[in-house]
Design an enzyme around this catalytic site. Structure first.
Site, short mmCIF file in Angstrom:
data_model
loop_
_atom_site.label_atom_id
_atom_site.label_comp_id
_atom_site.label_asym_id
_atom_site.label_seq_id
_atom_site.Cartn_x
_atom_site.Cartn_y
_atom_site.Cartn_z
N ASP A 24 -3.40 2.37 -5.44
CA ASP A 24 -2.19 2.33 -4.60
C ASP A 24 -2.04 1.05 -3.79
O ASP A 24 -1.31 1.03 -2.81
CB ASP A 24 -2.13 3.57 -3.70
CG ASP A 24 -2.91 3.40 -2.41
OD1 ASP A 24 -3.97 2.75 -2.44
OD2 ASP A 24 -2.46 3.91 -1.38
N GLU A 25 -2.70 -0.01 -4.22
CA GLU A 25 -2.67 -1.24 -3.43
C GLU A 25 -2.64 -2.49 -4.31
O GLU A 25 -3.37 -2.57 -5.29
CB GLU A 25 -3.95 -1.33 -2.58
CG GLU A 25 -3.72 -1.23 -1.11
CD GLU A 25 -5.03 -1.05 -0.37
OE1 GLU A 25 -5.70 -2.07 -0.14
OE2 GLU A 25 -5.36 0.08 -0.03
N ASP B 44 0.87 -1.19 0.00
CA ASP B 44 0.00 0.00 0.00
C ASP B 44 0.91 1.24 0.00
O ASP B 44 1.65 1.46 0.95
CB ASP B 44 -0.89 -0.05 1.24
CG ASP B 44 -1.94 1.06 1.26
OD1 ASP B 44 -3.04 0.82 1.78
OD2 ASP B 44 -1.65 2.18 0.79
#
Ligand code: DCP
Ligand code: CA
Ligand code: CA
Length: 367
Positions: free
Chosen positions: A110-111, A10
């Site tokens: 973002d993960e 993350d």
């Protein structure tokens, strides 16, 4: 099933970190990224902020005027979201991460989950160095830091990652997983929302540990078989969901030509509503929620423009698209002298509703 080693990566304070990347002088200031609704110069919400701003209790989703107030007297910098730029950075990082895993499942901008079982020969010791190497490479190649959780499955990896940010590296071995989860509030589990956690609270279940030791048959009686079994397994750190490549479109869009060039909002919205209906069907078929709505338009001088908005929460309904399309066009039309010739609508930033029915069923069968 063979012991797995799963990572959840993350990226740290992602949109704000991207802005620091292209303008390193920001690093010492509080940085707030805002989603400006456009109604007035001030209206809008905080998308994210860097950790300096967070010290002043600025949070995602907070109204911008409140963030401004909290940061009064500081040299805070407020910037609008630049989604395209963040997508580019995200893409570059994901490409590097792919090289480290047998499979990578991107869950948001973002993960991503990575299955690295083979790469580290099932060893949690090796996984630590491996994760560190991965962090170093991304820092060197792209200049972005992230946090990573390492665990025996997706559920544990995700919670491990959240437990230490920014720039965290948290390893939870299979034998530690239950103890690691036990003290956490139940709503940290995927699928336990406000309603469910209130219900659990009334049963005396406050922590994941409480849930883990609660009679599974009673859970089934209360929540139904699928959810009851899911809650029981999740609380006991059991999760057999594979890390699955999505390999799906990153956006859904439609474009059309207007019957005549116009500056009339109502006329344009007739067309975009048709396009939206079409998009919305495809979203429903794929069971996707979206986080961004964008418009695209071609003007009479044949120049093309686009505008987009990031929602505070993922949505899946038509009305949200229509409302935002209307806002974006309304604002755009007030800024231009030219007439519009072609219009388009795009949604992106996809996620799936979780826990998915399918996911739960397969969970149930394999456990
Ligand atoms: N985001 C947003 N609105 C929200 C939450 C997030 O627009 N309410 C955007 C901005 C974030 C990005 O999504 O940069 C990723 O969200 P995260 O929840 O992972 O938050 P950050 O990456 O900003 O911070 P952290 O370091 O806590 O992961
Ligand atoms: Ca993040
Ligand atoms: Ca995230």
């Amino acid at each position: 099933m063979q012991n797995r080693i799963v990572m959840l990566v993350d990226f740290d304070y992602f949109f704000a970190q991207c802005e620091e990347l292209r303008n390193p002088t920001l690093k010492d200031n509080p940085v707030v990224i805002g989603v400006y609704s456009g109604r007035t110069e001030e209206s809008g919400a905080v998308s994210t902020s860097n950790y300096i701003a967070r010290k002043y209790t600025v949070k995602s989703g907070m109204p911008l005027f409140l963030a401004k107030r909290k940061l009064e007297g500081t040299d805070a910098v407020f910037l609008p979201v630049d989604h395209e730029y963040y997508e580019q950075i995200s893409y570059r990082i994901m490409q590097i991460l792919r090289g480290y895993a047998s499979s990578l499942e991107q869950v948001s901008i973002d993960e991503a989950y990575l299955d690295v079982t083979e790469q580290v020969q099932g060893s949690f010791e090796k996984a630590k160095d491996y994760a560190q190497k991965m962090k170093n490479e991304v820092t060197e190649q792209v200049g972005i830091s992230f946090s990573v959780g390492v665990g025996p499955n997706k559920l544990v990896a995700k919670i491990a990652c959240d437990s230490q940010k920014p720039n965290g590296l948290t390893i939870v071995k299979p034998e530690e997983a239950k103890t690691f989860l036990a003290p956490l509030p139940v709503d940290r589990l995927l699928g336990v929302g406000k309603k469910t956690s209130a219900k659990m609270d009334s049963l005396g279940i406050k922590t994941v540990g409480d849930l883990a030791s609660y009679n599974v048959q009673k859970l089934i009686d209360i929540f139904g078989r699928i959810l009851g079994v899911y809650f029981h397994n999740a609380a006991n750190a059991v999760d057999n969901e594979p890390v699955q490549e999505q390999g799906e479109a990153e956006s859904i869009s439609r474009i059309g030509t207007l019957k005549q060039d116009t500056k009339d909002l109502a006329f344009i919205l007739q067309k975009t509503d048709e396009l939206t209906d079409d998009i919305s069907k495809e979203l429903a078929e794929k069971n996707l929620s979206f986080k961004q709505v964008a418009i695209y338009l071609v003007l009479t001088d044949l120049s093309s423009k686009s505008r987009s908005i990031t929602l505070e929460q993922p949505a899946k309904d038509k009305e949200t698209i229509k409302k935002n399309v209307k806002e974006l066009f309304g604002k755009f039309l007030s800024e231009t002298q030219l007439e519009v010739r072609r219009v388009g609508v795009k949604v992106s930033g996809f996620s799936r509703e979780e826990p998915r029915q399918k996911q739960l069923t397969s969970f149930f069968q394999t456990s």
